[in-house]
Design an enzyme around this catalytic site. Structure first.
Site, short mmCIF file in Angstrom:
data_model
loop_
_atom_site.label_atom_id
_atom_site.label_comp_id
_atom_site.label_asym_id
_atom_site.label_seq_id
_atom_site.Cartn_x
_atom_site.Cartn_y
_atom_site.Cartn_z
N GLU A 1 0.83 -1.24 -0.03
CA GLU A 1 -0.01 0.03 0.02
C GLU A 1 0.78 1.36 0.05
OE1 GLU A 1 -2.88 -0.12 3.17
OE2 GLU A 1 -3.80 -2.00 2.40
N GLU B 1 -6.28 -10.91 -1.22
CA GLU B 1 -6.95 -10.42 -0.19
C GLU B 1 -8.23 -10.47 -0.70
OE1 GLU B 1 -5.42 -7.06 2.25
OE2 GLU B 1 -3.25 -7.89 1.79
#
Ligand code: XIL
Length: 473
Positions: free
Chosen positions: A159, A276
C-alpha cells in the site's frame, strides 16, 4: 506453478477429508484438489482468532481441506514480529508455518514495509533517515531470514501508493523518513535475505483500470522502472477488496481491468496474484439469494483471471467465514465464500464448478512460463488417464457415467436418470459456473428444464456426489 493441465479430470478420484460441517459437498471434491489439478494456488488467511485457539475445529477442517496456500491475517506484520526494537517474536508465525507444513500448504508472508501496523517505537526515528534505513533493513534481514526457505513469497511493500491522484502515499513513516527509495531498498534487502523467495508489491484498488490516472497505471510505470533497474520484484499482489457491483455506486473496478493489468505485467515477466479478495455488500442491507449468486459470479470472474492468464497463479481470499471478517470495519458485510455457520455459499459453488470445468487453451497447454517452486505437489501428471468422454463430442446425446461413490447417471434427452441415490439434490451449472437448474428430493429421474447446450451437472446424496459434464440436445 503454473502448470496448465491439458485434460481436466472431471471425474475426481482424489479423496480428501470432507469439510466436516453439514455441507452437502462430498469428500472427494474440494477447491484445493481442483486448484492443484489446474496448477494454481487457492487460499484463505488464517484469521487472528485461530492463533489464540478461539475458533471451532470446523474452521480449521474447512481451511486445510479447501485451501493450499495460507497467509496470516496480522501475525507476520511489523508490529507483531518486532514489537520492541530488536526483539523479534516469531511464535505465531512459526505456528502458522508448522500448520502449513503439516498440511502441505504454501506460505505467504505479509507484510514487510507498510505504513500501517508499525509499532510506535519506529516513529521515534521519523526524522532520522539513516536510522530508519537501518531499522527497516534489520527488520527485513531478521524476519525474512528467520523464515528463509519456509515462506515462499513476501509482500515486501504494501500500500505505498495513495488513493486519489496516484502518487506515493505521503502518510507513511517510511516515505516521510526515507523517501520513495525505501521501496527499492526493501526489495533488494528481502532478496538478499532469501534469494529463493518470490517478492511482491501489494496494494488495493488495482482493479480500476491501467490508465495513468488510476493506481494500477501509476504502479505499472514503477514496475517498469524496477525491472529496468534490476530491482528484484517478481509479483504484484492485487488485494481486491471490492464491493458487490449493485451496492457500491462508486464502484469502478472490474475483473476485466485487473486482467488488463495481468497482461501488462506479463510483458515485464512479473506475475499477478489476487491476495486479499472479498466482495462485500453494504452493511445493513438485506442480501437476497440472487445477490449471493451474483456475488458468486464476481468471485468466479476473478478466478478466471488466475486460471486463464499464464502469469497469474494465486487466488487468496481474506477470510473463510463471514462470521470472522474484517469487513465490518469497512461498512461491508457477507464478503466471503462461507456463511456465518461455515456453510458454503453460492460463491463456493461457482468457484468449485469453474475449477471443475475449466479447460486451458490448447496452445498454451502444459507450458510453465513462470517461476519455479514449491511446496505444493503437482498432482496433475498422475491423472492424465482420466478422460471426459462426454463434453467434446457434440454427437453424443446419451452419456453414461460412474462416479466416485455408487451414484450413476444416464442422460436421455432432457431426462437425467439417476441410480444409487435415495434422495438426490441435482444442480446444473452452465460452463461459466452459473447455476441454471436445481431440484431436491430427486428419486430415479428428473426432467432438466434447460435449453440445448453443454452443462455441468452435480448429483448429491448424503456424502456421496457425482459431477459430470452433459450435453443437452
Ligand atoms: C487487516 C486485518 O484483517 C485486520 O484484522 C486488522 O485490524 C487490519 O488489517 N489490507 C491489508 C491487510 O494489507 O493487512 C489488512 O488486514 C486489510 C487491508
Amino acid at each position: 506453478m503454473k502448470i496448465k493441465h491439458p485434460i481436466l479430470g472431471i471425474a475426481l478420484s482424489v479423496a480428501l477429508f470432507g469439510v466436516g460441517v453439514t455441507s452437502s459437498f462430498a469428500a472427494d471434491e474440494t477447491l484445493r484438489s481442483l486448484a492443484e489439478k489446474n496448477g494454481i494456488y487457492i487460499g484463505a488467511i488464517l484469521n487472528s482468532q485461530w492463533f489464540g485457539g478461539g475458533l471451532p475445529s470446523q474452521y480449521e477442517q474447512v481451511h486445510k481441506t479447501q485451501f493450499n496456500i495460507v497467509v496470516a491475517e496480522n501475525e507476520m506484520k511489523f508490529d507483531a514480529t518486532e514489537p520492541q526494537e530488536g526483539r523479534f517474536n516469531y511464535n505465531n508465525g512459526d505456528k502458522m508455518v508448522k500448520y502449513a507444513q503439516q498440511n502441505g500448504m504454501r506460505v505467504r508472508g505479509h507484510a514487510l514495509a507498510w505504513h500501517s501496523q508499525v509499532p510506535n517505537w519506529v516513529n521515534n526515528y521519523k526524522n532520522d533517515k539513516q536510522k530508519l534505513l537501518k531499522v527497516l533493513k534489520n527488520h527485513i534481514d531478521n524476519v525474512v531470514g528467520h523464515w528463509k526457505g519456509k515462506v515462499a513469497e513476501w509482500d515486501v511493500v504494501n500500500e505505498a501508493i495513495s488513493n486519489n491522484e496516484p502518487q506515493w502515499r505521503g502518510y507513511s513513516v517510511w516515505y516521510q523518513g526515507i523517501g520513495p527509495e525505501f521501496i527499492d531498498s526493501a526489495f533488494v534487502w528481502a532478496h538478499a535475505a532469501d534469494p529463493d523467495a518470490e517478492l511482491c508489491y501489494n496494494d488495493y484498488n488495482l482493479e480500476q483500470g491501467v490508465n495513468p490516472k488510476a493506481k494500477a497505471g501509476f504502479l505499472l510505470e514503477q514496475v517498469k522502472r524496477w525491472v529496468a533497474n534490476g530491482i528484484p520484484i517478481h509479483c504484484v499482489g492485487s488485494q481486491t477488496h471490492v464491493e458487490d457491483t449493485t451496492t457500491d455506486k462508486h464502484f469502478i473496478g472490474s475483473p476485466d481491468s485487473l486482467r488488463s493489468l495481468a497482461k501488462e505485467l506479463a510483458k515485464l515477466n512479473v506475475k499477478l496474484k489476487i491476495t486479499e479478495l472479498d466482495i462485500g455488500f453494504k452493511s445493513g442491507i438485506n442480501v437476497s439469494k440472487s445477490d449471493l449468486e451474483r456475488q458468486g459470479q464476481t468471485f468466479r470472474q476473478y478466478l478466471d483471471i488466475i486460471l486463464e492468464e499464464p502469469n497469474a497463479d494465486t487466488y487468496l481470499i481474506w477470510g473463510v467465514s463471514d462470521k470472522w471478517s474484517w469487513l465490518g470495519g469497512l461498512n461491508r458485510q457477507k464478503g466471503l465464500i462461507y456463511d456465518d455457520n461455515l456453510k458454503p455459499k453460492p460463491a463456493f459453488d461457482s468457484l468449485l464448478v469453474r475449477l471443475q470445468n475449466f479447460e486451458p487453451p490448447q496452445d498454451t497447454a502444459a507450458t510453465d512460463t513462470t517461476k519455479q517452486d514449491t511446496t505444493v505437489t503437482d498432482t496433475t501428471k498422475k491423472d492424465t488417464t482420466v478422460k471426459d468422454t462426454v463434453g467434446l463430442d457434440s454427437t453424443i446425446s446419451i452419456a453414461r457415467s460412474a462416479g466416485p461413490g455408487s451414484i450413476t447417471t444416464q442422460l436421455s434427452g432432457h431426462t437425467l436418470l439417476i441410480t444409487g441415490a435415495k434422495s438426490a439434490i441435482v444442480d446444473v451449472f452452465d460452463m461459466q459456473g452459473r447455476p441454471v437448474f436445481s431440484a431436491k428430493n430427486v428419486k430415479g429421474s428428473v426432467d432438466l428444464k434447460i435449453p440445448e447446450g453443454l452443462y455441468v451437472v452435480r448429483v448429491r446424496d448424503g456424502s456421496t456426489n457425482l459431477t459430470r459434464r452433459i450435453a443437452i440436445k
